[in-house]
Design a protein around this motif. Structure first.
Motif, PDB file in Angstrom:
ATOM      1  N   THR A 145       0.853  -1.184   0.000  1.00 57.92           N
ATOM      2  CA  THR A 145       0.000   0.000   0.000  1.00 57.92           C
ATOM      3  C   THR A 145       0.892   1.237   0.000  1.00 57.92           C
ATOM      4  OG1 THR A 145      -0.033   0.183   2.410  1.00 57.92           O
ATOM      5  CG2 THR A 145      -1.750  -1.215   1.392  1.00 57.92           C
ATOM      6  N   PRO A 146       0.344   2.404  -0.277  1.00 64.27           N
ATOM      7  CA  PRO A 146       1.157   3.621  -0.158  1.00 64.27           C
ATOM      8  C   PRO A 146       1.741   3.787   1.248  1.00 64.27           C
ATOM      9  CG  PRO A 146      -0.835   4.088  -1.393  1.00 64.27           C
ATOM     10  CD  PRO A 146      -0.978   2.686  -0.855  1.00 64.27           C
ATOM     11  N   GLU A 147       1.005   3.337   2.262  1.00 68.92           N
ATOM     12  CA  GLU A 147       1.509   3.424   3.644  1.00 68.92           C
ATOM     13  C   GLU A 147       2.720   2.515   3.826  1.00 68.92           C
ATOM     14  OE1 GLU A 147      -1.773   2.944   2.890  1.00 68.92           O
ATOM     15  OE2 GLU A 147      -2.538   4.914   3.486  1.00 68.92           O
ATOM     16  N   HIS A 148       2.658   1.297   3.263  1.00 65.50           N
ATOM     17  CA  HIS A 148       3.803   0.387   3.336  1.00 65.50           C
ATOM     18  C   HIS A 148       5.017   1.012   2.661  1.00 65.50           C
ATOM     19  CE1 HIS A 148       0.800  -3.193   3.475  1.00 65.50           C
ATOM     20  NE2 HIS A 148       1.173  -2.875   4.701  1.00 65.50           N
ATOM     21  N   MET A 149       4.802   1.617   1.503  1.00 60.99           N
ATOM     22  CA  MET A 149       5.906   2.229   0.768  1.00 60.99           C
ATOM     23  C   MET A 149       6.545   3.357   1.580  1.00 60.99           C
ATOM     24  SD  MET A 149       6.176   0.346  -1.796  1.00 60.99           S
ATOM     25  CE  MET A 149       7.468   1.252  -2.581  1.00 60.99           C
ATOM     26  N   SER A 150       5.721   4.146   2.259  1.00 62.04           N
ATOM     27  CA  SER A 150       6.256   5.217   3.114  1.00 62.04           C
ATOM     28  C   SER A 150       7.097   4.632   4.236  1.00 62.04           C
ATOM     29  CB  SER A 150       5.119   6.057   3.696  1.00 62.04           C
ATOM     30  OG  SER A 150       4.440   6.739   2.688  1.00 62.04           O
ATOM     31  N   GLU A 151       6.623   3.549   4.829  1.00 62.85           N
ATOM     32  CA  GLU A 151       7.362   2.912   5.912  1.00 62.85           C
ATOM     33  C   GLU A 151       8.678   2.325   5.408  1.00 62.85           C
ATOM     34  OE1 GLU A 151       4.676   0.139   7.811  1.00 62.85           O
ATOM     35  OE2 GLU A 151       3.170   1.711   8.031  1.00 62.85           O
ATOM     36  N   LEU A 152       8.634   1.663   4.243  1.00 64.02           N
ATOM     37  CA  LEU A 152       9.860   1.107   3.675  1.00 64.02           C
ATOM     38  C   LEU A 152      10.857   2.207   3.349  1.00 64.02           C
ATOM     39  CD1 LEU A 152       8.297  -1.598   1.344  1.00 64.02           C
ATOM     40  CD2 LEU A 152       9.781  -2.026   3.316  1.00 64.02           C
ATOM     41  N   ASN A 153      10.384   3.285   2.740  1.00 65.90           N
ATOM     42  CA  ASN A 153      11.282   4.402   2.423  1.00 65.90           C
ATOM     43  C   ASN A 153      11.872   5.011   3.681  1.00 65.90           C
ATOM     44  OD1 ASN A 153      11.274   4.398  -0.406  1.00 65.90           O
ATOM     45  ND2 ASN A 153       9.291   5.421  -0.452  1.00 65.90           N
ATOM     46  N   LEU A 154      11.093   5.072   4.739  1.00 63.74           N
ATOM     47  CA  LEU A 154      11.610   5.614   5.994  1.00 63.74           C
ATOM     48  C   LEU A 154      12.634   4.663   6.614  1.00 63.74           C
ATOM     49  CD1 LEU A 154      11.446   8.018   7.845  1.00 63.74           C
ATOM     50  CD2 LEU A 154       9.527   6.948   8.998  1.00 63.74           C
ATOM     51  N   LEU A 155      12.391   3.362   6.552  1.00 62.37           N
ATOM     52  CA  LEU A 155      13.369   2.397   7.059  1.00 62.37           C
ATOM     53  C   LEU A 155      14.709   2.558   6.345  1.00 62.37           C
ATOM     54  CD1 LEU A 155      11.262  -0.864   7.480  1.00 62.37           C
ATOM     55  CD2 LEU A 155      12.443   0.389   9.304  1.00 62.37           C
TER      56      LEU A 155
ATOM     57  N   LYS B 168      15.402  11.480  13.350  1.00 65.95           N
ATOM     58  CA  LYS B 168      14.289  12.199  13.955  1.00 65.95           C
ATOM     59  C   LYS B 168      13.457  12.768  12.812  1.00 65.95           C
ATOM     60  CE  LYS B 168      13.004  15.914  17.112  1.00 65.95           C
ATOM     61  NZ  LYS B 168      12.044  15.160  17.881  1.00 65.95           N
ATOM     62  N   VAL B 169      12.169  12.444  12.826  1.00 63.83           N
ATOM     63  CA  VAL B 169      11.243  13.010  11.851  1.00 63.83           C
ATOM     64  C   VAL B 169      10.647  14.248  12.515  1.00 63.83           C
ATOM     65  CG1 VAL B 169       9.138  12.639  10.524  1.00 63.83           C
ATOM     66  CG2 VAL B 169      10.783  10.770  10.807  1.00 63.83           C
ATOM     67  N   HIS B 170      11.020  15.400  12.010  1.00 62.67           N
ATOM     68  CA  HIS B 170      10.603  16.668  12.595  1.00 62.67           C
ATOM     69  C   HIS B 170       9.150  16.986  12.272  1.00 62.67           C
ATOM     70  CE1 HIS B 170      14.634  17.811  13.928  1.00 62.67           C
ATOM     71  NE2 HIS B 170      15.039  17.170  12.846  1.00 62.67           N
ATOM     72  N   GLN B 171       8.579  17.905  13.032  1.00 64.08           N
ATOM     73  CA  GLN B 171       7.176  18.275  12.838  1.00 64.08           C
ATOM     74  C   GLN B 171       6.928  18.994  11.528  1.00 64.08           C
ATOM     75  OE1 GLN B 171       5.188  19.997  16.141  1.00 64.08           O
ATOM     76  NE2 GLN B 171       5.813  18.395  17.551  1.00 64.08           N
ATOM     77  N   ASP B 172       7.980  19.502  10.889  1.00 65.02           N
ATOM     78  CA  ASP B 172       7.788  20.136   9.583  1.00 65.02           C
ATOM     79  C   ASP B 172       7.927  19.142   8.433  1.00 65.02           C
ATOM     80  OD1 ASP B 172      10.528  19.802   9.831  1.00 65.02           O
ATOM     81  OD2 ASP B 172      11.037  21.802   9.116  1.00 65.02           O
ATOM     82  N   ALA B 173       8.153  17.858   8.760  1.00 62.40           N
ATOM     83  CA  ALA B 173       8.173  16.812   7.731  1.00 62.40           C
ATOM     84  C   ALA B 173       6.751  16.598   7.221  1.00 62.40           C
ATOM     85  CB  ALA B 173       8.730  15.518   8.312  1.00 62.40           C
ATOM     86  N   SER B 174       6.637  15.958   6.085  1.00 60.04           N
ATOM     87  CA  SER B 174       5.310  15.710   5.516  1.00 60.04           C
ATOM     88  C   SER B 174       4.468  14.877   6.486  1.00 60.04           C
ATOM     89  CB  SER B 174       5.430  14.988   4.178  1.00 60.04           C
ATOM     90  OG  SER B 174       5.875  13.657   4.371  1.00 60.04           O
ATOM     91  N   GLU B 175       3.177  15.054   6.394  1.00 56.44           N
ATOM     92  CA  GLU B 175       2.267  14.265   7.230  1.00 56.44           C
ATOM     93  C   GLU B 175       2.455  12.783   6.958  1.00 56.44           C
ATOM     94  OE1 GLU B 175      -1.836  15.467   7.224  1.00 56.44           O
ATOM     95  OE2 GLU B 175      -1.297  17.589   7.206  1.00 56.44           O
ATOM     96  N   GLU B 176       2.750  12.461   5.710  1.00 56.18           N
ATOM     97  CA  GLU B 176       2.981  11.070   5.308  1.00 56.18           C
ATOM     98  C   GLU B 176       4.141  10.463   6.087  1.00 56.18           C
ATOM     99  OE1 GLU B 176       4.450   8.812   1.222  1.00 56.18           O
ATOM    100  OE2 GLU B 176       3.871  10.915   1.141  1.00 56.18           O
ATOM    101  N   MET B 177       5.258  11.202   6.198  1.00 55.64           N
ATOM    102  CA  MET B 177       6.428  10.701   6.922  1.00 55.64           C
ATOM    103  C   MET B 177       6.176  10.658   8.423  1.00 55.64           C
ATOM    104  SD  MET B 177       8.891   9.586   5.094  1.00 55.64           S
ATOM    105  CE  MET B 177       7.657   8.880   4.009  1.00 55.64           C
ATOM    106  N   GLN B 178       5.469  11.657   8.955  1.00 58.01           N
ATOM    107  CA  GLN B 178       5.141  11.647  10.378  1.00 58.01           C
ATOM    108  C   GLN B 178       4.262  10.451  10.721  1.00 58.01           C
ATOM    109  OE1 GLN B 178       3.959  15.413  12.168  1.00 58.01           O
ATOM    110  NE2 GLN B 178       4.873  16.487  10.434  1.00 58.01           N
TER     111      GLN B 178
END
Length: 77
Positions: A4-14, A27-37
């Motif tokens: 899913t797009p959520e899985h892809m976001s998690e994989l990219n973050l890993l 650290k994912v800062h508060q100004d990062a995209s909502e997707e990354m947060q």
């Protein structure tokens, strides 16, 4: 089952974690995209990282990051 797009976001973050050093976190800062947060929060809830905004990978998180890295290398070749 498909990624899913959520899985892809998690994989990219890993892939943002330095898997060569367990002493290096992110650290994912508060100004990062909502997707990354949202992705980092899900990784935390799954027990793959130590803090809801990143921190360090857990042992399982390291294993998953290694698998994500390997999959990317194979698919990119």
């Amino acid at each position: 089952m498909k990624f899913t797009p959520e899985h892809m976001s998690e994989l990219n973050l890993l892939l943002q974690f330095d898997i060569s050093s367990s002493a290096t976190g992110i650290k994912v800062h508060q100004d990062a995209s909502e997707e990354m947060q949202a992705a980092v929060k899900r990784l935390y809830e799954k027990g793959l990282c130590t803090l809801p905004d990143g921190g360090y990978l857990t042992d399982e998180g390291i294993e998953m990051a290694e698998h994500a890295d390997k999959a990317l290398r194979v698919l990119a070749s």
